[in-house]
Enzyme design. Structure first.
Site, PDB file in Angstrom:
ATOM      1  CE1 TYR A  11      -3.066   3.038   0.989  1.00  0.00           C
ATOM      2  CE2 TYR A  11      -2.368   2.752   3.273  1.00  0.00           C
ATOM      3  CZ  TYR A  11      -3.062   3.459   2.312  1.00  0.00           C
ATOM      4  OH  TYR A  11      -3.746   4.586   2.664  1.00  0.00           O
ATOM      5  CB  ILE A  12       2.994   2.935   2.485  1.00  0.00           C
ATOM      6  CG1 ILE A  12       1.804   2.835   3.455  1.00  0.00           C
ATOM      7  CG2 ILE A  12       3.638   4.306   2.590  1.00  0.00           C
ATOM      8  CD1 ILE A  12       2.185   2.975   4.926  1.00  0.00           C
ATOM      9  CG  PHE A  73       7.931   0.974   2.196  1.00  0.00           C
ATOM     10  CD1 PHE A  73       7.234   2.017   2.779  1.00  0.00           C
ATOM     11  CD2 PHE A  73       8.847   1.267   1.202  1.00  0.00           C
ATOM     12  CE1 PHE A  73       7.448   3.325   2.373  1.00  0.00           C
ATOM     13  CE2 PHE A  73       9.068   2.565   0.795  1.00  0.00           C
ATOM     14  CZ  PHE A  73       8.363   3.602   1.386  1.00  0.00           C
ATOM     15  CB  THR A 117       5.421   2.756  13.613  1.00  0.00           C
ATOM     16  OG1 THR A 117       4.068   2.882  14.042  1.00  0.00           O
ATOM     17  CG2 THR A 117       6.192   2.051  14.721  1.00  0.00           C
ATOM     18  CE1 TYR A 141       4.746  -2.319  12.520  1.00  0.00           C
ATOM     19  CE2 TYR A 141       3.536  -0.678  13.785  1.00  0.00           C
ATOM     20  CZ  TYR A 141       4.226  -1.046  12.655  1.00  0.00           C
ATOM     21  OH  TYR A 141       4.401  -0.135  11.654  1.00  0.00           O
ATOM     22  CE  LYS A 145       7.906  -1.260  10.881  1.00  0.00           C
ATOM     23  NZ  LYS A 145       8.243  -1.064   9.487  1.00  0.00           N
ATOM     24  CG  PHE A 169       1.741  10.030  13.858  1.00  0.00           C
ATOM     25  CD1 PHE A 169       3.120  10.151  13.683  1.00  0.00           C
ATOM     26  CD2 PHE A 169       1.245  10.217  15.127  1.00  0.00           C
ATOM     27  CE1 PHE A 169       3.980  10.460  14.746  1.00  0.00           C
ATOM     28  CE2 PHE A 169       2.084  10.534  16.201  1.00  0.00           C
ATOM     29  CZ  PHE A 169       3.444  10.649  16.004  1.00  0.00           C
ATOM     30  N   GLY A 281      -3.381  -2.993  22.776  1.00  0.00           N
ATOM     31  CA  GLY A 281      -2.239  -2.318  22.128  1.00  0.00           C
ATOM     32  C   GLY A 281      -2.534  -0.921  21.619  1.00  0.00           C
ATOM     33  CG  ASP A 282      -5.932   0.279  19.384  1.00  0.00           C
ATOM     34  OD1 ASP A 282      -5.008   0.237  18.547  1.00  0.00           O
ATOM     35  OD2 ASP A 282      -7.083  -0.137  19.158  1.00  0.00           O
TER      36      ASP A 282
HETATM   37  N1  UFG Z   1     -10.456   0.815  14.787  1.00  0.00           N
HETATM   38  C1  UFG Z   1     -11.760   0.571  15.140  1.00  0.00           C
HETATM   39  N2  UFG Z   1     -12.443  -0.390  14.452  1.00  0.00           N
HETATM   40  C2  UFG Z   1     -11.896  -1.108  13.433  1.00  0.00           C
HETATM   41  C3  UFG Z   1     -10.562  -0.835  13.070  1.00  0.00           C
HETATM   42  C4  UFG Z   1      -9.858   0.139  13.781  1.00  0.00           C
HETATM   43  O1  UFG Z   1     -12.291   1.181  16.071  1.00  0.00           O
HETATM   44  O2  UFG Z   1     -12.568  -1.971  12.857  1.00  0.00           O
HETATM   45  C5  UFG Z   1      -9.715   1.873  15.505  1.00  0.00           C
HETATM   46  C6  UFG Z   1      -8.460   1.365  16.174  1.00  0.00           C
HETATM   47  O3  UFG Z   1      -8.732   0.879  17.472  1.00  0.00           O
HETATM   48  C7  UFG Z   1      -7.585   2.623  16.164  1.00  0.00           C
HETATM   49  C8  UFG Z   1      -8.033   3.381  14.899  1.00  0.00           C
HETATM   50  O4  UFG Z   1      -9.297   2.821  14.560  1.00  0.00           O
HETATM   51  O5  UFG Z   1      -7.874   3.419  17.260  1.00  0.00           O
HETATM   52  C9  UFG Z   1      -7.096   3.187  13.737  1.00  0.00           C
HETATM   53  O6  UFG Z   1      -6.856   1.789  13.603  1.00  0.00           O
HETATM   54  P1  UFG Z   1      -6.135   1.165  12.343  1.00  0.00           P
HETATM   55  O7  UFG Z   1      -6.232  -0.335  12.513  1.00  0.00           O
HETATM   56  O8  UFG Z   1      -6.645   1.761  11.092  1.00  0.00           O
HETATM   57  O9  UFG Z   1      -4.627   1.653  12.500  1.00  0.00           O
HETATM   58  P2  UFG Z   1      -3.664   1.543  13.784  1.00  0.00           P
HETATM   59  O10 UFG Z   1      -3.761   2.843  14.543  1.00  0.00           O
HETATM   60  O11 UFG Z   1      -3.895   0.295  14.547  1.00  0.00           O
HETATM   61  O12 UFG Z   1      -2.236   1.367  13.138  1.00  0.00           O
HETATM   62  C10 UFG Z   1      -1.760   2.122  12.042  1.00  0.00           C
HETATM   63  C11 UFG Z   1      -0.803   1.211  11.281  1.00  0.00           C
HETATM   64  C12 UFG Z   1       0.377   0.862  12.150  1.00  0.00           C
HETATM   65  C13 UFG Z   1       0.993   2.138  12.710  1.00  0.00           C
HETATM   66  C14 UFG Z   1      -0.024   2.975  13.415  1.00  0.00           C
HETATM   67  C15 UFG Z   1       0.592   4.296  13.848  1.00  0.00           C
HETATM   68  O13 UFG Z   1      -1.452  -0.003  10.887  1.00  0.00           O
HETATM   69  O14 UFG Z   1       1.317   0.164  11.357  1.00  0.00           O
HETATM   70  O15 UFG Z   1      -1.100   3.261  12.525  1.00  0.00           O
HETATM   71  O16 UFG Z   1      -0.309   5.055  14.585  1.00  0.00           O
HETATM   72  F1  UFG Z   1       1.940   1.806  13.615  1.00  0.00           F
END
Ligand code: UFG
Length: 326
Positions: A11-12, A73, A117, A141, A145, A169, A281-282
Site C-alpha cells: 500500500y505505502i 517498507f 511508526t 510491532y 520497529k 502516524f 495495544g491501542d
Molecule cells: N479501529 C476501530 N475499528 C476497526 C478498526 C480500527 O475502532 O474496525 C480503531 C483502532 O482501534 C484505532 C483506529 O481505529 O484506534 C485506527 O486503527 P487502524 O487499525 O486503522 O490503525 P492503527 O492505529 O492500529 O495502526 C496504524 C498502522 C500501524 C501504525 C499505526 C501508527 O497499521 O502500522 O497506525 O499510529 F503503527
C-alpha cells in the site's frame, strides 16, 4: 539515484515507487507478494519476487540491481496482531531487517530509509508528539520497529550507513492509481468504505472509554502521497546529513467516531457502528508534531485534512470495489 524498495508492491511502498520514478530516480521492488500486489508495481520498476527471510534472495537482488539507497517498507505492520503474535513481530521484522542490512552493507549501499511508526510512543509526556519524545513502544510491532532503528544506529556507527527513520502516524488515503487492499483488511478507513459499498454490515468501534473527548481513540491520519514526498526529501537530504529522525503526521487528531461521521458525510451511506471492547495495544491519542521535517526539509502535506484524505480513498475504492485484480 538507484533505490531498492522492499514492500514496493504494498500500500505505502507502491505509492513511493511511483513518486521515486516521477522524481527521476531508478527504482526496483523486492516484495514477497504476501500482502502486496504485482499489479501495484510501477511498470518502470524492476521487480524481484522474494522474501526477506531468505538472505540469499535479498543478497542476489541487491547485488544485481546495485542500489545506492534502500527504502524498507516490507514488514508485519499490525498493532493488534502483534499483541497476539509478539514473537512473530519481534523476531521476523528484526531478522528480516538484519538480512536486508547485511546485503546492503556488503554491496556498498550508502543510504537507508526506514518506515518506522508512531507506535514507538505510548504513554507520551506531550501531545503533539515530537521526535525527541521518550520512546515507549505501544506493542511488539512498535518495539520491532524500534529494534530496527537501533540496528540502523549500529550500521551507521560501525559501517557509516546514512539513514532516516520516518515515524508515520496513521497512513491513509489513495492516489488515483494506488489504493489500500489488505487481506484480511483491519484498518479503519478501508473497513468503513467497505460498509459504504455494501460489502460489510457495520463497523465496530474498538472502545469508547479512552481518555479522549468522545472516548474513542484519537489518531493523526496522513496521506500516502505526503508520506512519499517525505521519503524523497529525506533521500535527498541524506547527501548532506547522516542521520535523520522525523515524525510524520498532519498534526490534527481525529477520533474513531469523527472518522465514522466523515465517512457518512462523504459517501452518503448511514454506516452503522457498534461499540465493542478495546483492541489490545491501542494508545489513547497519537498526534504528530512534524515541525522538524517541515522546518529542516520543507515538507508540506498536500492533504492536510481528514476529509480530503477520505475523499481520495473513496474515489479509489469506488473505482476498485474488489481491490486489485491479483
Ligand atoms: N479501529 C476501530 N475499528 C476497526 C478498526 C480500527 O475502532 O474496525 C480503531 C483502532 O482501534 C484505532 C483506529 O481505529 O484506534 C485506527 O486503527 P487502524 O487499525 O486503522 O490503525 P492503527 O492505529 O492500529 O495502526 C496504524 C498502522 C500501524 C501504525 C499505526 C501508527 O497499521 O502500522 O497506525 O499510529 F503503527
Amino acid at each position: 539515484m538507484r533505490v531498492l524498495v522492499t514492500g514496493g508492491a504494498g500500500y505505502i511502498g507502491s505509492a513511493n515507487v511511483d513518486a521515486l520514478i516521477a522524481a527521476g530516480h531508478d527504482a526496483a521492488v523486492f516484495d514477497s507478494l504476501n500482502q502486496g500486489h504485482r499489479s501495484a508495481v510501477n511498470e518502470a520498476a524492476r521487480f524481484y519476487e522474494g522474501d526477506l527471510a531468505d538472505a540469499s534472495a535479498i543478497e542476489a537482488a541487491v547485488s544485481e540491481f546495485r542500489p545506492d539507497s534502500i527504502m524498507h517498507f516490507a514488514s508485519h505492520t499490525l498493532v493488534g496482531e502483534s499483541m497476539e503474535k509478539p514473537f512473530m513481530y519481534l523476531g521476523e521484522n528484526t531478522t528480516n531487517a538484519i538480512n536486508l542490512l547485511e546485503a546492503a552493507l556488503s554491496q556498498g549501499v550508502e543510504r537507508f530509509i526506514l518506515s518506522s511508526t508512531a507506535n514507538l510512543f505510548d504513554k507520551t509526556e506531550k501531545i503533539p508528539i515530537a521526535p525527541d519524545e521518550r520512546i515507549v513502544p505501544g506493542s511488539p510491532y512498535g518495539e520491532s520497529k524500534y529494534f530496527i532503528e537501533r540496528l540502523l544506529h549500529w550500521a551507521h556507527v560501525t559501517k557509516g550507513l546514512r539513514y532516516a527513520a520516518l515515524r508515520y502516524f496513521n497512513a491513509a488515503g489513495c492516489t488515483p492509481v494506488r489504493g489500500e487492499d489488505h487481506d484480511p483488511e483491519t484498518h479503519l478507513i478501508p473497513l468503513l468504505l467497505q460498509v459504504a459499498l455494501g460489502q460489510r454490515e457495520n463497523i465496530k468501534i474498538f472502545g469508547d472509554d479512552f481518555n479522549t473527548p468522545d472516548g474513542s481513540c484519537v489518531r493523526d491520519y496522513i496521506h500516502i502521497e505526503d508520506l512519499a514526498q517525505a521519503h524523497i526529501l529525506a533521500l535527498e537530504a541524506l547527501h548532506e546529513r547522516e542521520v535523520l529522525h522525523y515524525n510524520l503526521g498532519n498534526g490534527n487528531g481525529s477520533s474513531v467516531k469523527e472518522v465514522v461521521e466523515s465517512v457518512r458525510e462523504i459517501t452518503g451511506h448511514p454506516v452503522p457502528a457498534e461499540v465493542t471492547p478495546r483492541r489490545p495495544g491501542d494508545p489513547d491519542v497519537l498526534i504528530a508534531d512534524s515541525s522538524k521535517i517541515r522546518e529542516e526539509l520543507g515538507w508540506e502535506p498536500r492533504y492536510p485534512d481528514l476529509k480530503s484524505i477520505i475523499q481520495s480513498a473513496w474515489d479509489w475504492h469506488n473505482k476498485h470495489p474488489d481491490g486489485y485484480e491479483d
